[in-house]
Design a protein around this motif. Structure first.
Motif, PDB file in Angstrom:
ATOM      1  N   ALA A   1       9.935  33.374  16.755  1.00 19.43           N
ATOM      2  CA  ALA A   1       9.927  32.951  15.345  1.00 19.43           C
ATOM      3  C   ALA A   1      10.166  31.447  15.212  1.00 19.43           C
ATOM      4  O   ALA A   1       9.752  30.826  14.237  1.00 19.43           O
ATOM      5  CB  ALA A   1      11.000  33.712  14.571  1.00 19.43           C
ATOM      6  N   CYS A   2      10.846  30.876  16.190  1.00 16.35           N
ATOM      7  CA  CYS A   2      11.235  29.465  16.111  1.00 16.35           C
ATOM      8  C   CYS A   2      10.269  28.536  16.847  1.00 16.35           C
ATOM      9  O   CYS A   2      10.614  27.384  17.116  1.00 16.35           O
ATOM     10  CB  CYS A   2      12.622  29.298  16.722  1.00 16.35           C
ATOM     11  SG  CYS A   2      12.607  29.686  18.491  1.00 16.35           S
TER      12      CYS A   2
ATOM     13  N   LYS B   1      11.455  29.291  11.795  1.00 16.83           N
ATOM     14  CA  LYS B   1      12.371  30.400  11.506  1.00 16.83           C
ATOM     15  C   LYS B   1      13.328  30.686  12.648  1.00 16.83           C
ATOM     16  O   LYS B   1      13.037  30.393  13.803  1.00 16.83           O
ATOM     17  CB  LYS B   1      11.578  31.677  11.190  1.00 16.83           C
ATOM     18  CG  LYS B   1      10.615  31.532  10.035  1.00 16.83           C
ATOM     19  CD  LYS B   1      11.322  31.100   8.768  1.00 16.83           C
ATOM     20  CE  LYS B   1      10.370  30.901   7.611  1.00 16.83           C
ATOM     21  NZ  LYS B   1      10.962  30.079   6.540  1.00 16.83           N
ATOM     22  N   GLU B   2      14.450  31.290  12.310  1.00 14.60           N
ATOM     23  CA  GLU B   2      15.387  31.757  13.323  1.00 14.60           C
ATOM     24  C   GLU B   2      15.417  33.278  13.297  1.00 14.60           C
ATOM     25  O   GLU B   2      15.724  33.880  12.268  1.00 14.60           O
ATOM     26  CB  GLU B   2      16.794  31.216  13.087  1.00 14.60           C
ATOM     27  CG  GLU B   2      17.763  31.761  14.130  1.00 14.60           C
ATOM     28  CD  GLU B   2      19.073  30.999  14.188  1.00 14.60           C
ATOM     29  OE1 GLU B   2      19.328  30.187  13.279  1.00 14.60           O
ATOM     30  OE2 GLU B   2      19.823  31.227  15.150  1.00 14.60           O
ATOM     31  N   GLY B   3      15.053  33.868  14.440  1.00 19.68           N
ATOM     32  CA  GLY B   3      15.121  35.320  14.556  1.00 19.68           C
ATOM     33  C   GLY B   3      16.248  35.700  15.490  1.00 19.68           C
ATOM     34  O   GLY B   3      17.405  35.807  15.103  1.00 19.68           O
ATOM     35  N   CYS B   4      15.906  35.842  16.757  1.00 24.04           N
ATOM     36  CA  CYS B   4      16.893  36.302  17.749  1.00 24.04           C
ATOM     37  C   CYS B   4      17.886  35.215  18.140  1.00 24.04           C
ATOM     38  O   CYS B   4      19.020  35.491  18.517  1.00 24.04           O
ATOM     39  CB  CYS B   4      16.153  36.788  18.990  1.00 24.04           C
ATOM     40  SG  CYS B   4      15.220  35.474  19.823  1.00 24.04           S
ATOM     41  N   GLY B   5      17.445  33.968  18.116  1.00 22.62           N
ATOM     42  CA  GLY B   5      18.315  32.866  18.539  1.00 22.62           C
ATOM     43  C   GLY B   5      18.522  32.812  20.045  1.00 22.62           C
ATOM     44  O   GLY B   5      19.394  32.086  20.523  1.00 22.62           O
TER      45      GLY B   5
ATOM     46  N   GLY C   1      15.569  33.059  22.444  1.00 23.04           N
ATOM     47  CA  GLY C   1      14.340  32.861  23.208  1.00 23.04           C
ATOM     48  C   GLY C   1      13.480  34.103  23.386  1.00 23.04           C
ATOM     49  O   GLY C   1      12.605  34.114  24.248  1.00 23.04           O
TER      50      GLY C   1
ATOM     51  N   CYS D   1      11.935  36.117  20.538  1.00 29.09           N
ATOM     52  CA  CYS D   1      11.032  36.602  19.482  1.00 29.09           C
ATOM     53  C   CYS D   1       9.920  35.622  19.089  1.00 29.09           C
ATOM     54  O   CYS D   1       8.924  36.020  18.507  1.00 29.09           O
ATOM     55  CB  CYS D   1      11.834  36.959  18.236  1.00 29.09           C
ATOM     56  SG  CYS D   1      12.474  35.529  17.323  1.00 29.09           S
TER      57      CYS D   1
ATOM     58  N   ASN E   1      10.259  27.588  22.498  1.00 30.27           N
ATOM     59  CA  ASN E   1      11.224  28.198  21.574  1.00 30.27           C
ATOM     60  C   ASN E   1      12.278  27.160  21.213  1.00 30.27           C
ATOM     61  O   ASN E   1      13.055  26.738  22.080  1.00 30.27           O
ATOM     62  CB  ASN E   1      11.897  29.407  22.224  1.00 30.27           C
ATOM     63  CG  ASN E   1      10.939  30.552  22.430  1.00 30.27           C
ATOM     64  OD1 ASN E   1      10.034  30.768  21.637  1.00 30.27           O
ATOM     65  ND2 ASN E   1      11.130  31.296  23.501  1.00 30.27           N
TER      66      ASN E   1
HETATM   67  S1  FES Z   1      14.707  32.556  17.280  1.00 32.93           S
HETATM   68 FE1  FES Z   1      13.801  34.088  18.567  1.00 32.93          FE
HETATM   69  S2  FES Z   1      12.932  32.900  20.185  1.00 32.93           S
HETATM   70 FE2  FES Z   1      13.987  31.475  18.982  1.00 32.93          FE
END
Ligand code: FES
Ligand code: FES
Length: 208
Positions: free
Chosen positions: A52-53, A42-46, A48, A50, A71
């Motif tokens: 999710a990735c 998944k992609e959350g914050c993009g 580093g 959260c 990440n």
């Molecule tokens: S999308 Fe949040 S750490 Fe990568």
């Protein structure tokens, strides 16, 4: 059209995967989601923050496999050269959940599920590195994975109750195979990716 050169090779799960014509700045997250259509990561914050990735990278160090969770959104694809990439799609199969996934189910450790693939991958790396992780090691491993709805108690309980013997057997079966596969990749050659405006040069290889 950008002129791009260089070839990246890594294990995707347990198969050798080659990438050409890719920009030096391509991230692992963009590659698995947009090129491979593996949307379990998944992609959350993009940026580093959260988790999710989270994916797992395996590396051969002194003839031994070392695993770490990273990440994918801040990891360049080119850094995978000569290594193994494991995404959540590589766990379990159509008939059976992986022991980490099963523990998450058994302990009700997921609600909306957005953080779950990342947490599963973090715990997967943890069980690769620790036969019986302590609560402190579990909590330390999870510091980079944000969960906004389930909370962490159920996740920690799941981590502490993963079927350890079963996990150990799975690791032992695969390790020899993966080591030999990684050796098939020419990871000693310095990787140099170039595009019109960007370069990637594996300085670590130049040092060794
Ligand atoms: S999308 Fe949040 S750490 Fe990568
Ligand atoms: S289960 Fe919803 S964010 Fe973790």
């Amino acid at each position: 059209m950008e002129n791009i050169s260089g070839k990246i090779q890594f294990l995707l799960g347990d198969k050798i995967h080659s990438v050409v014509n890719i920009a030096p700045y391509m991230t692992v997250l963009d590659y698995v989601r947009n090129y491979l259509k593996l949307s379990g990561t998944k992609e959350g914050c993009g940026s580093g923050d959260c988790g999710a990735c989270t994916v797992v990278i395996g590396e051969l160090v002194n003839e031994q496999l070392h695993y770490k969770s990273v990440n994918a959104c801040i990891t360049l694809l080119a850094t995978l050269h000569g290594k193994q990439l494991i995404t959540v799609e590589n766990l379990g199969d159509n008939n059976q959940l992986h022991p980490v996934q099963q523990a998450m189910v058994d302990f009700n450790a997921s609600q909306c599920g957005f953080c779950t693939p990342g947490i599963v991958m973090t715990l997967y790396a943890l069980t690769k590195n620790y036969y019986m992780p302590s609560k402190k090691q579990i909590c330390s491993a999870l510091v980079g994975n944000l969960c906004r709805c389930t909370g962490y108690r159920a996740v920690v309980d799941a981590a502490a109750n993963i079927g350890k013997q079963k996990m150990y057997e799975i690791n032992a079966e695969h390790e020899f195979f993966i080591i030999n596969k990684l050796k098939e990749i020419d990871s000693k050659t310095v990787l140099h990716l170039t595009s019109d405006q960007n370069n990637f040069l594996n300085l670590k290889l130049l040092d060794s």
